[in-house]
Every structure is written in C-alpha cells, then in structure tokens.
Design a protein around this motif. Structure first.
Motif, PDB file in Angstrom:
ATOM      1  N   LEU A  70     -38.491 -26.933 -35.838  1.00  0.00           N
ATOM      2  CA  LEU A  70     -39.552 -26.401 -34.978  1.00  0.00           C
ATOM      3  C   LEU A  70     -39.172 -26.220 -33.519  1.00  0.00           C
ATOM      4  O   LEU A  70     -39.838 -25.476 -32.803  1.00  0.00           O
ATOM      5  CB  LEU A  70     -40.788 -27.310 -35.072  1.00  0.00           C
ATOM      6  CG  LEU A  70     -41.443 -27.380 -36.460  1.00  0.00           C
ATOM      7  CD1 LEU A  70     -42.580 -28.378 -36.461  1.00  0.00           C
ATOM      8  CD2 LEU A  70     -41.929 -26.006 -36.891  1.00  0.00           C
ATOM      9  N   ARG A  71     -38.159 -26.895 -33.087  1.00  0.00           N
ATOM     10  CA  ARG A  71     -37.752 -26.776 -31.684  1.00  0.00           C
ATOM     11  C   ARG A  71     -37.577 -25.314 -31.304  1.00  0.00           C
ATOM     12  O   ARG A  71     -37.021 -24.520 -32.067  1.00  0.00           O
ATOM     13  CB  ARG A  71     -36.430 -27.506 -31.466  1.00  0.00           C
ATOM     14  CG  ARG A  71     -36.560 -28.915 -30.965  1.00  0.00           C
ATOM     15  CD  ARG A  71     -35.278 -29.674 -31.131  1.00  0.00           C
ATOM     16  NE  ARG A  71     -34.122 -28.899 -30.683  1.00  0.00           N
ATOM     17  CZ  ARG A  71     -32.874 -29.153 -31.064  1.00  0.00           C
ATOM     18  NH1 ARG A  71     -32.622 -30.134 -31.897  1.00  0.00           N
ATOM     19  NH2 ARG A  71     -31.885 -28.430 -30.614  1.00  0.00           N
ATOM     20  N   THR A  72     -38.012 -24.986 -30.121  1.00  0.00           N
ATOM     21  CA  THR A  72     -37.987 -23.579 -29.728  1.00  0.00           C
ATOM     22  C   THR A  72     -36.593 -23.082 -29.388  1.00  0.00           C
ATOM     23  O   THR A  72     -36.352 -21.883 -29.406  1.00  0.00           O
ATOM     24  CB  THR A  72     -38.897 -23.353 -28.505  1.00  0.00           C
ATOM     25  OG1 THR A  72     -38.527 -24.309 -27.490  1.00  0.00           O
ATOM     26  CG2 THR A  72     -40.349 -23.543 -28.862  1.00  0.00           C
ATOM     27  N   ASP A  73     -35.694 -24.002 -29.081  1.00  0.00           N
ATOM     28  CA  ASP A  73     -34.357 -23.558 -28.678  1.00  0.00           C
ATOM     29  C   ASP A  73     -33.393 -23.439 -29.852  1.00  0.00           C
ATOM     30  O   ASP A  73     -32.189 -23.302 -29.663  1.00  0.00           O
ATOM     31  CB  ASP A  73     -33.776 -24.519 -27.643  1.00  0.00           C
ATOM     32  CG  ASP A  73     -33.700 -25.947 -28.161  1.00  0.00           C
ATOM     33  OD1 ASP A  73     -34.429 -26.249 -29.120  1.00  0.00           O
ATOM     34  OD2 ASP A  73     -32.928 -26.746 -27.610  1.00  0.00           O
ATOM     35  N   LEU A  74     -33.930 -23.484 -31.036  1.00  0.00           N
ATOM     36  CA  LEU A  74     -33.052 -23.382 -32.197  1.00  0.00           C
ATOM     37  C   LEU A  74     -32.652 -21.938 -32.450  1.00  0.00           C
ATOM     38  O   LEU A  74     -33.443 -21.016 -32.302  1.00  0.00           O
ATOM     39  CB  LEU A  74     -33.744 -23.943 -33.450  1.00  0.00           C
ATOM     40  CG  LEU A  74     -33.957 -25.448 -33.489  1.00  0.00           C
ATOM     41  CD1 LEU A  74     -34.615 -25.856 -34.789  1.00  0.00           C
ATOM     42  CD2 LEU A  74     -32.639 -26.189 -33.303  1.00  0.00           C
ATOM     43  N   LYS A  75     -31.416 -21.787 -32.833  1.00  0.00           N
ATOM     44  CA  LYS A  75     -30.906 -20.473 -33.182  1.00  0.00           C
ATOM     45  C   LYS A  75     -30.981 -20.342 -34.703  1.00  0.00           C
ATOM     46  O   LYS A  75     -30.364 -21.090 -35.436  1.00  0.00           O
ATOM     47  CB  LYS A  75     -29.459 -20.339 -32.738  1.00  0.00           C
ATOM     48  CG  LYS A  75     -28.866 -18.957 -32.926  1.00  0.00           C
ATOM     49  CD  LYS A  75     -27.352 -19.021 -32.839  1.00  0.00           C
ATOM     50  CE  LYS A  75     -26.876 -19.278 -31.424  1.00  0.00           C
ATOM     51  NZ  LYS A  75     -25.395 -19.238 -31.341  1.00  0.00           N
ATOM     52  N   ARG A  76     -31.786 -19.446 -35.162  1.00  0.00           N
ATOM     53  CA  ARG A  76     -31.876 -19.275 -36.606  1.00  0.00           C
ATOM     54  C   ARG A  76     -30.853 -18.244 -37.063  1.00  0.00           C
ATOM     55  O   ARG A  76     -30.274 -17.525 -36.274  1.00  0.00           O
ATOM     56  CB  ARG A  76     -33.287 -18.815 -37.005  1.00  0.00           C
ATOM     57  CG  ARG A  76     -34.392 -19.626 -36.427  1.00  0.00           C
ATOM     58  CD  ARG A  76     -34.315 -21.100 -36.770  1.00  0.00           C
ATOM     59  NE  ARG A  76     -34.353 -21.354 -38.208  1.00  0.00           N
ATOM     60  CZ  ARG A  76     -34.282 -22.565 -38.731  1.00  0.00           C
ATOM     61  NH1 ARG A  76     -34.158 -23.618 -37.952  1.00  0.00           N
ATOM     62  NH2 ARG A  76     -34.312 -22.722 -40.022  1.00  0.00           N
TER      63      ARG A  76
END
Length: 284
Positions: free
Chosen positions: A61-67
């Motif tokens: 859920l972290r917003t800084d994750l690169k999917r």
DNA sequence: AAATACAGCAACCGCAATCGA
DNA sequence: GTCGATTGCGGTTGCTGTATT
C-alpha cells in the motif's frame, strides 16, 4: 511464559486483503502515520493483526512503491548486491527504490536463483520433475561457488582491461544505485588489509596458480590473476565458504560470486577466470 | 473442456534485535 | 541490568492464475 503473540488470533481475518481493508488501512496511516502496529488495527477498524497490517502497508500500500516487472537493470543490481550481501533482502531493497524486500526475495527465489542454477544445464528440462527443483523449496546440492577477492598485498582496484570474463563483478553495468561503502563491508568490526579470517588457514588462501587443493576433503581451486585471485569450491563446503562471503578483506570485500551446477566439469571451475585463460564456461 | 502441473507472489510464521519502562 | 512489548527480517507456505496434457 513463552512468547507473547503479536496479536490475538481469534476473530481476526487472515489471507488476502480486500479492497475495503486496504482502503481502511491506507486512510488510517495517511491520517495518523505509521507505527503502533499493535493498536493500529483496532483504531483503524480492521480485523487484522498488527503484523499483518504492517506487512500489507510495507509491501503493497505504500505510495512510493514501484509496481510492475523488475527491469533488466534492477535484475543486474539484485544479482550484484546478492553477491555481496547474501540474503539480506531488506538491505538489497534499500538500493532499489520502490521495491520491497519481499518483492526482491520472491523475485530471487522464482527467477534469479533458478537462472543461475540452470545456467550450466544445457538441457535443463523444466517440464517434468519436481515443481520446486530450482526454487527456494529445493536447491540443487551440486553448486559451485566462485568468488573473486583482491590480492591481499595489493590495494588497487580490479584492472578494467582484464575484465572480459563473465564475472558478475566485472561484467555488470553501473547499477542505477550505488552501494555505500559500509554495506559492501558486512563486517563492521574495523577489519583492514592486514586482518584475516581466523577460520581460514593461511595455506588455504595464499596465492597459488591453477593448483587444486583439498581442504577438509573438498577440492578447491585458487587461481592467481595479477592483482586478483579467484577461488572456487563446491558450496557444500559452506563451513568456511560463508565466512569468506562475509569477510571484509581489503575494504572491497567479495567482488564476484556465482553458483552453478555440474561443478565436476573442469571448465566450470574457471568460470570467473576467463580473462586469464580465455577458457571457461559461461554460467549466465 | 477438464484435469493436472507449474510458476509467481502475497501473506504468514518464528526468531532476533531493539526499545522503553 | 532486566524484562516485556514492539518491530523488522528472512524463511516458508499456500493460494491463484496460467500452461500443458
């Protein structure tokens, strides 16, 4: 009295998170910040244990994750960092912005380890046989570990002109992230160029040229190459292999490592030594 | 089309380290 | 210094989608 469970098990949900749960968790953390995982579920109105909430936040859920897929560059970076850091996934993840330790661990187990272990298998049939034969659930025993260390008497860096080999350390492009010096040196106890791993007898690492030795019943090879030398042995001799992996010798640490199967093939012994004899078997 | 095998990955578990009273 | 609580990490499990038979 035993360990205190991280949370009450009864009445709590487990398994996959729903979109609704994700939404609750995300909104709560955005409003209140991370931390206090134990009390968070209750405050956020979630029927989950704090540990589960933490994991969900960190890994998804972290917003800084690169999917998205791991890029070839990230792939190379992971390989290099794993060479030096081993299974310290969180450290490796720290060098890959937007990637989590769990993601990298999964990627390693499902892609990279298999890639390495299969490299010397010319036929490498994947159709039949055990599903997990090359994954974390069952790694081949016949592995060869090759490491590249700096000659203890020399302080200069590895000569680029001799970097024709397949060694990870030598072949790789500059990764998008650079490893801080202190993390290239897992040992933090102030080792310097004059220190040695006490578990390794001098006769075992002193430079020789293309000489096979038997150490504790295990054949190893130490090959001198100018300022550098290479050592190879089956990973089954991990009793001292791991020590070498983590040893800070010259401040440069271990520069190259790879594993492959079929180490009985003489050519594979010299995988990391292509630059000196022009032979060797490509393992990647 | 159905059954089975396989691969990928989210999530769980247990341990160790750290924190704080 | 001690001890319980909390957090972080790495290993492992098992669910789910896809490929193969």
């Amino acid at each position: 009295m035993g360990r205190t469970p991280c949370c009450e098990k009864e009445g709590l949900r487990r398994g996959r998170w729903t979109a609704e749960e994700d939404d609750k968790l995300k909104k709560y953390i955005e409003a209140n910040g991370e931390g206090s995982w134990r009390s968070l579920p209750k405050n956020a109105g979630l029927l989950r244990c704090g540990k589960s909430c933490r994991l969900r936040w960190i890994n998804y859920l972290r917003t800084d994750l690169k999917r998205g897929n791991i890029t070839p560059q990230e792939d190379e970076t992971i390989l290099k960092l794993h060479t030096t850091l081993g299974n310290r996934w969180s450290l490796i993840a720290g060098h890959l912005p937007g990637r989590t330790d769990n993601e990298i661990k999964n990627y390693w187990n499902s892609h990279l380890s298999k890639k390495i272990f299969n490299t010397t298998k010319k036929d490498a049939p994947q159709k039949s046989g055990s599903k997990r034969s090359c994954s974390s659930r069952g790694q081949p025993n016949n592995k060869l570990t090759i490491i590249l260390k700096k000659n203890k008497t020399n302080k200069t860096t590895i000569p680029k002109e001799s970097s024709q080999s397949n060694s990870i350390a030598e072949e790789e492009q500059e990764p998008e992230t650079t490893m801080p010096k202190e993390e290239q040196e897992p040992s933090k106890s102030g080792h310097n160029s004059t220190t040695k791993d006490p578990k390794i007898e001098e006769e075992n690492w002193e430079l020789t040229t293309d000489v096979e030795k038997r150490q504790n019943g295990v054949i190893s090879t130490i090959i001198e190459s100018g300022e550098w030398f290479y050592s190879a042995w089956p990973s089954s001799s991990s009793n001292f292999n791991n020590e070498w992996m983590n040893w800070d010798w010259e401040g440069d640490g271990v520069l190259g490592q790879n594993v492959c199967e079929n180490f009985k093939e003489p050519s594979s012994w010299f995988w990391a030594n292509n630059n000196t004899n022009g032979e060797g078997e490509e393992c990647r």
